[in-house]
Design a protein around this motif. Structure first.
Motif, PDB file in Angstrom:
ATOM      1  N   ILE A 146      41.301  24.027  37.521  1.00 38.43           N
ATOM      2  CA  ILE A 146      41.395  24.931  38.688  1.00 38.43           C
ATOM      3  C   ILE A 146      42.567  24.501  39.576  1.00 38.43           C
ATOM      4  O   ILE A 146      43.353  25.336  40.025  1.00 38.43           O
ATOM      5  CB  ILE A 146      40.082  24.902  39.518  1.00 38.43           C
ATOM      6  CG1 ILE A 146      38.881  25.260  38.660  1.00 38.43           C
ATOM      7  CG2 ILE A 146      40.199  25.795  40.759  1.00 38.43           C
ATOM      8  CD1 ILE A 146      38.657  26.708  38.397  1.00 38.43           C
ATOM      9  N   GLN A 147      42.651  23.182  39.801  1.00 35.47           N
ATOM     10  CA  GLN A 147      43.746  22.677  40.658  1.00 35.47           C
ATOM     11  C   GLN A 147      45.102  23.147  40.114  1.00 35.47           C
ATOM     12  O   GLN A 147      46.024  23.426  40.872  1.00 35.47           O
ATOM     13  CB  GLN A 147      43.712  21.142  40.715  1.00 35.47           C
ATOM     14  CG  GLN A 147      42.571  20.590  41.539  1.00 35.47           C
ATOM     15  CD  GLN A 147      42.457  19.055  41.456  1.00 35.47           C
ATOM     16  OE1 GLN A 147      43.247  18.399  40.774  1.00 35.47           O
ATOM     17  NE2 GLN A 147      41.474  18.498  42.144  1.00 35.47           N
ATOM     18  N   GLU A 148      45.189  23.220  38.777  1.00 34.61           N
ATOM     19  CA  GLU A 148      46.474  23.608  38.182  1.00 34.61           C
ATOM     20  C   GLU A 148      46.645  25.113  38.101  1.00 34.61           C
ATOM     21  O   GLU A 148      47.707  25.597  37.697  1.00 34.61           O
ATOM     22  CB  GLU A 148      46.597  22.984  36.783  1.00 34.61           C
ATOM     23  CG  GLU A 148      46.838  21.486  36.866  1.00 34.61           C
ATOM     24  CD  GLU A 148      46.736  20.784  35.515  1.00 34.61           C
ATOM     25  OE1 GLU A 148      46.357  21.441  34.528  1.00 34.61           O
ATOM     26  OE2 GLU A 148      47.029  19.577  35.480  1.00 34.61           O
ATOM     27  N   SER A 149      45.598  25.828  38.413  1.00 38.39           N
ATOM     28  CA  SER A 149      45.703  27.294  38.400  1.00 38.39           C
ATOM     29  C   SER A 149      46.099  27.751  39.811  1.00 38.39           C
ATOM     30  O   SER A 149      46.633  26.966  40.588  1.00 38.39           O
ATOM     31  CB  SER A 149      44.358  27.875  37.990  1.00 38.39           C
ATOM     32  OG  SER A 149      44.389  29.261  38.059  1.00 38.39           O
ATOM     33  N   SER A 150      45.839  29.016  40.133  1.00 42.20           N
ATOM     34  CA  SER A 150      46.191  29.447  41.493  1.00 42.20           C
ATOM     35  C   SER A 150      45.016  30.162  42.148  1.00 42.20           C
ATOM     36  O   SER A 150      44.142  30.722  41.469  1.00 42.20           O
ATOM     37  CB  SER A 150      47.393  30.390  41.441  1.00 42.20           C
ATOM     38  OG  SER A 150      46.956  31.662  41.029  1.00 42.20           O
ATOM     39  N   LEU A 151      45.052  30.128  43.448  1.00 36.83           N
ATOM     40  CA  LEU A 151      43.978  30.764  44.223  1.00 36.83           C
ATOM     41  C   LEU A 151      43.904  32.258  43.889  1.00 36.83           C
ATOM     42  O   LEU A 151      42.814  32.828  43.761  1.00 36.83           O
ATOM     43  CB  LEU A 151      44.246  30.540  45.717  1.00 36.83           C
ATOM     44  CG  LEU A 151      43.323  31.245  46.687  1.00 36.83           C
ATOM     45  CD1 LEU A 151      41.874  30.802  46.512  1.00 36.83           C
ATOM     46  CD2 LEU A 151      43.749  30.976  48.131  1.00 36.83           C
ATOM     47  N   THR A 152      45.064  32.877  43.717  1.00 39.96           N
ATOM     48  CA  THR A 152      45.094  34.319  43.444  1.00 39.96           C
ATOM     49  C   THR A 152      44.352  34.653  42.148  1.00 39.96           C
ATOM     50  O   THR A 152      43.596  35.624  42.087  1.00 39.96           O
ATOM     51  CB  THR A 152      46.559  34.804  43.319  1.00 39.96           C
ATOM     52  OG1 THR A 152      47.382  33.932  44.072  1.00 39.96           O
ATOM     53  CG2 THR A 152      46.719  36.228  43.739  1.00 39.96           C
ATOM     54  N   VAL A 153      44.553  33.833  41.118  1.00 41.54           N
ATOM     55  CA  VAL A 153      43.882  34.092  39.841  1.00 41.54           C
ATOM     56  C   VAL A 153      42.364  34.057  40.044  1.00 41.54           C
ATOM     57  O   VAL A 153      41.628  34.940  39.594  1.00 41.54           O
ATOM     58  CB  VAL A 153      44.308  33.025  38.789  1.00 41.54           C
ATOM     59  CG1 VAL A 153      43.439  33.123  37.547  1.00 41.54           C
ATOM     60  CG2 VAL A 153      45.777  33.183  38.441  1.00 41.54           C
ATOM     61  N   LEU A 154      41.931  33.046  40.754  1.00 43.28           N
ATOM     62  CA  LEU A 154      40.483  32.914  40.966  1.00 43.28           C
ATOM     63  C   LEU A 154      39.934  34.071  41.785  1.00 43.28           C
ATOM     64  O   LEU A 154      38.860  34.599  41.500  1.00 43.28           O
ATOM     65  CB  LEU A 154      40.180  31.584  41.670  1.00 43.28           C
ATOM     66  CG  LEU A 154      40.307  30.377  40.766  1.00 43.28           C
ATOM     67  CD1 LEU A 154      40.368  29.099  41.571  1.00 43.28           C
ATOM     68  CD2 LEU A 154      39.136  30.299  39.788  1.00 43.28           C
ATOM     69  N   GLN A 155      40.690  34.446  42.808  1.00 42.36           N
ATOM     70  CA  GLN A 155      40.198  35.546  43.660  1.00 42.36           C
ATOM     71  C   GLN A 155      40.168  36.858  42.884  1.00 42.36           C
ATOM     72  O   GLN A 155      39.298  37.695  43.105  1.00 42.36           O
ATOM     73  CB  GLN A 155      41.064  35.650  44.915  1.00 42.36           C
ATOM     74  CG  GLN A 155      40.772  34.489  45.877  1.00 42.36           C
ATOM     75  CD  GLN A 155      41.471  34.621  47.204  1.00 42.36           C
ATOM     76  OE1 GLN A 155      42.636  35.026  47.247  1.00 42.36           O
ATOM     77  NE2 GLN A 155      40.788  34.237  48.274  1.00 42.36           N
ATOM     78  N   LYS A 156      41.087  36.987  41.975  1.00 40.01           N
ATOM     79  CA  LYS A 156      41.124  38.213  41.172  1.00 40.01           C
ATOM     80  C   LYS A 156      39.875  38.279  40.278  1.00 40.01           C
ATOM     81  O   LYS A 156      39.254  39.326  40.120  1.00 40.01           O
ATOM     82  CB  LYS A 156      42.392  38.202  40.304  1.00 40.01           C
ATOM     83  CG  LYS A 156      42.753  39.559  39.777  1.00 40.01           C
ATOM     84  CD  LYS A 156      44.117  39.561  39.130  1.00 40.01           C
ATOM     85  CE  LYS A 156      44.103  40.458  37.913  1.00 40.01           C
ATOM     86  NZ  LYS A 156      44.407  39.802  36.663  1.00 40.01           N
ATOM     87  N   GLU A 157      39.496  37.142  39.727  1.00 42.06           N
ATOM     88  CA  GLU A 157      38.363  37.114  38.800  1.00 42.06           C
ATOM     89  C   GLU A 157      37.008  37.126  39.517  1.00 42.06           C
ATOM     90  O   GLU A 157      36.056  37.714  39.048  1.00 42.06           O
ATOM     91  CB  GLU A 157      38.420  35.850  37.921  1.00 42.06           C
ATOM     92  CG  GLU A 157      39.577  35.830  36.942  1.00 42.06           C
ATOM     93  CD  GLU A 157      39.448  36.907  35.859  1.00 42.06           C
ATOM     94  OE1 GLU A 157      38.328  37.392  35.624  1.00 42.06           O
ATOM     95  OE2 GLU A 157      40.493  37.270  35.276  1.00 42.06           O
ATOM     96  N   PHE A 158      36.957  36.431  40.642  1.00 44.75           N
ATOM     97  CA  PHE A 158      35.643  36.217  41.270  1.00 44.75           C
ATOM     98  C   PHE A 158      35.489  36.874  42.648  1.00 44.75           C
ATOM     99  O   PHE A 158      34.465  36.717  43.295  1.00 44.75           O
ATOM    100  CB  PHE A 158      35.364  34.708  41.408  1.00 44.75           C
ATOM    101  CG  PHE A 158      35.226  34.013  40.087  1.00 44.75           C
ATOM    102  CD1 PHE A 158      34.021  34.004  39.414  1.00 44.75           C
ATOM    103  CD2 PHE A 158      36.328  33.399  39.495  1.00 44.75           C
ATOM    104  CE1 PHE A 158      33.894  33.367  38.181  1.00 44.75           C
ATOM    105  CE2 PHE A 158      36.204  32.774  38.262  1.00 44.75           C
ATOM    106  CZ  PHE A 158      34.999  32.753  37.599  1.00 44.75           C
ATOM    107  N   GLY A 159      36.516  37.560  43.084  1.00 46.94           N
ATOM    108  CA  GLY A 159      36.463  38.142  44.424  1.00 46.94           C
ATOM    109  C   GLY A 159      37.021  37.155  45.440  1.00 46.94           C
ATOM    110  O   GLY A 159      37.085  35.948  45.171  1.00 46.94           O
ATOM    111  N   SER A 160      37.370  37.692  46.576  1.00 45.12           N
ATOM    112  CA  SER A 160      38.091  36.896  47.567  1.00 45.12           C
ATOM    113  C   SER A 160      37.307  35.658  48.030  1.00 45.12           C
ATOM    114  O   SER A 160      37.806  34.538  48.018  1.00 45.12           O
ATOM    115  CB  SER A 160      38.417  37.819  48.746  1.00 45.12           C
ATOM    116  OG  SER A 160      38.726  37.059  49.847  1.00 45.12           O
TER     117      SER A 160
END
Ligand code: DCP
Length: 833
Positions: free
Chosen positions: A535-549
């Motif tokens: 997760i640390q190496e991914s981005s906040l935007t990717v996570l928000q896109k998948e799981f909601g803001s």
């Protein structure tokens, strides 16, 4: 009186009391006379429900003895200030063991018996309210007093205790179990627990339960055989239709106990903070004279007992220390002949979500399906885990030793843990009976201790006082502290310093994050995320896109060790519930409805303890799944089920079991499930509001039917029983708050309109705020009121103004109060808290 114990004959001859049967007898007679004069005459007779019943109240009770006195007088009973020959029942909420043996053959009954009898308008069977459930109908007796030989000779272990742990756990417990300990909710009052005498007594209990339990699983075949036979005699009799079922179910439920204790300690911390005068004896003892006044800011400590149930059990079994040990009901045995265990397990597995970790591997027809509540760290080294079935665990660790539950011991140790911490600070967020968060900033400042010094100090105090090890983790926030404890365990301490957080987190599996549930975890796995590093190496935007803001940000934050929520010291109750998932077998519709009625009373009693009322009423049903075997692998267990949850929203909050039952019955009838297929029933009360005082006008709203209906199919309800999760941590079931729920209400005017009834001080009467008596009181005295047309003058503006916005609007609308008509500001009905 001369020194020493008074000798009746000598002294009473001298003082002239001899003809009255002695000083004490005379005193009793006088008090009874006074009581009859003052209370009985002044109380308005409401009914004859309690005619023929004469009670003596022993010790602290809820309702209080004063309230019970009034209720007895109002409902045709007799209240004795002392126990005398004509006392029919002793009312008590909790009695020390020593007192019980002195009480003779009079049944000791919980106060709920009086209250519920009045509520239902008939004398209920008191055997359902016995303070100790193995009391006979005539002989008060605690199992604790029985010598081990008695256990067998008196067949105490004959009756099958109700195994209560099933929604989430013991679904498969195959064997008949022992009743390992007795407990009542009222026994759990924290103040009574820390007492060395009791510790000794309880050690006695442990020794006894150990004997009984080990009789069952030991190699001594002759002993265990007779006990097992005895158990099976009654094994088929107790189902939910039995009137004593609920009491036994909750007396023996470990999940009930841990939820109850958790709620109690949350409330205890609230209460202690309210009453605190700024004195902390433990802290004072270690405070340095030259205090470094520089604030160290907030450092969070997470403290958690190690393999809690095991550690408590090992206090009386030192010979098992260092060995693989598990706390469980039984070692289990072969499946019953009429049971298709294989089919049931297959159905469970079919229903699991893809990727879910399941505990059903390694289970065959002969292995135990008894769940391990807790296992020692030695057992964990072999791969055994909490929540595993004993059968599977024994395959991994054939030397695994099983020990029984020790409810009294858990209560004691929890109490000592909380009491100890509260001697240093009350910046405590209680989590459960063996776990809490503490802000230690102030402690470090006052003592100039380093984090490690403090950890060493507090851990050694706790170990010395409880005989059990604990671990502590420290960090800048709750999340870091909790995850630091993982490294500290067992019996250790670890401080996750700010500069280490990012690295520490990077190794953390996502499953360790408290905010990541099962479904999220599966989704994260499917997206290729395994550890926080991913997760640390991914981005906040990717996570928000998948799981909601919101959820995306939360996963992101947690993976970086960020937790924005401050510690929560004020515990706020969100729901109260009572659920039963064992022994639900009804022979007809009437039995099902009777049980719903009893469960409504049970949940109402729990609500009462919180001093709240509820607007939301939810019925949860577990219904045998299509094609699931009728005979469950677990005897009287729930087996494979579909779960249904339906809620209604009341127009105004209630605390009345009849209102609750009416709604529950309504939902039950709408759900149209066959009574034969019911396997679990739960009632949950939500939308809790502080109990607001009501006048008759408001009372009428209680009888209004519910407004909204919401239904949902709750899959997790059943799956909880398959997958081990720490479900008990949060606000799950019960609340045992210890508040005096009394208010003063003005009794109604007499029919003549002349003044208040005699004996009521300033025209007021003490009534239970949170019970049906209030409702009964209003109902029963309605006829005495001056007949006035329903008008706005009945409305107490003070009450109206206290109501929640939506209800206030509804009242204003319904009674046209917004049409500019004048309201009377009633003072007669104003109530004091
Ligand atoms: N579903 C559950 C969860 C917990 N418990 C009981 C048994 C545990 O001993 C105690 C505390 O739970 P923990 O999750 O803290 O587990 P342990 O204390 O056993 O182990 P650990 O050292 O990992 O905290 O609560 C239980 O009976 N059933």
């Amino acid at each position: 009186m001369r020194g020493g114990r008074r000798k009746r004959n000598d002294d009473d001859d001298e003082n002239g009391f001899a003809q009255w049967g002695g000083y004490m007898e005379a005193k009793k007679a006088k008090l009874m006379e006074q009581y009859r004069e003052q209370t009985v005459k002044s109380a308005e007779k409401v009914s004859d429900v309690l005619k023929g019943i004469a009670i003596f109240v022993n010790g602290y009770t809820k309702p209080s003895s004063e309230e019970l006195k009034i209720l007895m007088a109002e409902h045709g009973g007799v209240f004795h200030t002392y126990q005398v020959a004509s006392t029919t029942h002793i009312i008590a909420s909790m009695l020390p063991n020593v007192k019980i043996s002195k009480l003779g053959n009079v049944p000791i009954v919980k106060p709920g018996w009086i209250v519920d009898s009045i509520t239902l308008g008939r004398v209920l069977d008191y055997s359902n309210y016995l303070l100790y459930s193995n009391q006979s109908r005539t002989q008060p007796k605690l199992k604790h007093y029985m010598k081990s030989a008695d256990v067998q000779s008196k067949n105490i272990t004959k009756s099958r205790p109700i195994s209560p742990d099933l929604f989430e756990s013991n679904e498969f417990d195959e064997e008949v179990e022992f009743k390992l300990s007795e407990s009542t909710e009222d026994e759990m009052k924290i103040s009574k627990i820390i007492d060395s005498k009791r510790v000794l007594e309880n050690n006695g209990i442990n020794a006894l339960t150990k004997t009984a339990y080990e009789g069952k699983i030991s190699i001594d075949e002759s002993k265990s055989k007779s006990v097992l036979e005895n158990n099976s005699i009654n094994a088929s009799t107790k189902t939910a239709s039995d009137p004593s079922f609920l009491a036994e179910f909750y007396n023996n439920s470990r999940l009930h106990l841990i939820a109850t204790l958790g709620a109690e300690f949350k409330q205890l911390v609230n209460d202690m903070r309210e009453k605190n005068t700024g004195k902390y004896p433990g802290l004072e003892a270690i405070t340095k004279r030259e205090v470094n006044n520089k604030s160290v800011g907030s450092i969070v400590m997470h403290i958690d007992m190690d393999c809690f149930f095991v550690s408590v059990g090992l206090r009386s079994r030192p010979e098992l220390r260092g060995l693989p040990v598990a706390v469980t009901h039984s070692k289990g045995g072969p499946s019953r002949s009429n049971v298709d265990r294989r089919r049931e397990i297959e159905m469970y597995v079919e229903r699991l979500p893809e990727g879910a970790d399941c505990r059903l591997e390694a289970i065959d027809n002969n292995s135990s399906l008894s769940e391990i509540a807790s296992c020692s760290y030695e057992a964990r080294k072999c791969g055994v885990k909490n929540g595993m079935f004993m059968g599977a665990a024994l395959k991994l660790c054939p030397n695994l030793k099983a020990i029984p539950y020790d409810f009294e011991g858990y209560k004691q140790v929890s109490s000592i843990l909380y009491k100890t911490i509260s001697e240093y600070t009350l910046d405590i967020e209680a989590v459960s009976c063996d776990e809490m968060y503490v802000d230690i900033g102030n402690i470090l400042q006052k003592t100039s201790f380093t984090v490690q010094e403090w950890a060493g100090h507090i851990r050694s105090v706790i170990k010395a006082r409880t005989g059990c090890p604990c671990s502590t983790g420290f960090g800048a926030n709750r999340l870091q502290a909790r995850l630091a404890t993982k490294r500290a365990k067992p019996d250790g301490q670890y401080y996750l310093k700010p500069e280490l957080v990012e690295d520490y987190m990077s190794e953390m599996p996502l499953s360790e994050l408290p905010g990541v549930g099962r479904a999220t975890l599966i989704k994260l796995k499917n997206l290729g995320f395994e550890t926080c590093k991913d997760i640390q190496e991914s981005s906040l935007t990717v996570l928000q896109k998948e799981f909601g803001s919101k959820s995306g940000e939360s996963i992101w934050d947690q993976s970086h060790g960020v937790d924005k929520k401050a510690l929560c010291y004020e515990h706020e109750r969100k729901s109260v519930s009572a659920e039963v998932n064992y022994g639900i077998r009804f022979k007809n519709e009437e039995e099902a409805l009777t049980f719903l009625q009893r469960l409504s009373v049970e949940v109402k009693n729990r609500l009462l303890e919180t001093g709240m009322k509820a607007r939301g009423v939810t019925l949860k049903l577990m219904v045998r799944a299509e094609n699931a075997p009728t005979e469950t692998a677990k005897y009287l267990g729930h087996g494979v089920c579909d779960s249904l949850t339906r809620s209604v929203m009341l127009p105004t909050a209630t605390e009345d079991s009849q209102v609750i039952y009416r709604e529950i019955k309504g939902i039950y009838e709408k759900l149209k499930q066959p009574y034969q297929d019911l396997r679990g029933v739960g009632i949950q009360l939500t939308r809790l509001e502080k109990a607001v005082v009501m006048n008759s006008f408001m009372k009428s709203f209680l009888s209004k039917p519910s407004t909204k209906v919401e239904t949902k199919k709750d899959v997790s309800f059943q799956q909880k029983s398959i997958i081990k999760e720490k479900t008990f941590k949060e606000d799950t079931t019960i609340n045992e708050e210890n508040k005096e729920n009394t208010i003063e209400v003005k009794p109604p005017m007499r029919a003549s309109g002349r003044g208040r009834p005699r004996g009521s001080k300033n025209g007021t009467k003490l009534v239970r705020k949170s019970s049906n008596e209030l409702s009964n009181y209003f109902k029963s005295t309605q006829k005495d009121r001056p007949k006035v047309k329903q008008s706005k003058c009945d409305i107490d503006l003070n009450v109206l103004n206290e109501l929640p916005e939506d209800i206030r609007k509804e009242i204003i609308k319904e009674y046209n109060l917004d049409k500019g008509k004048k309201l009377c500001k009633s003072t007669n009905w104003k109530r004091k808290r």
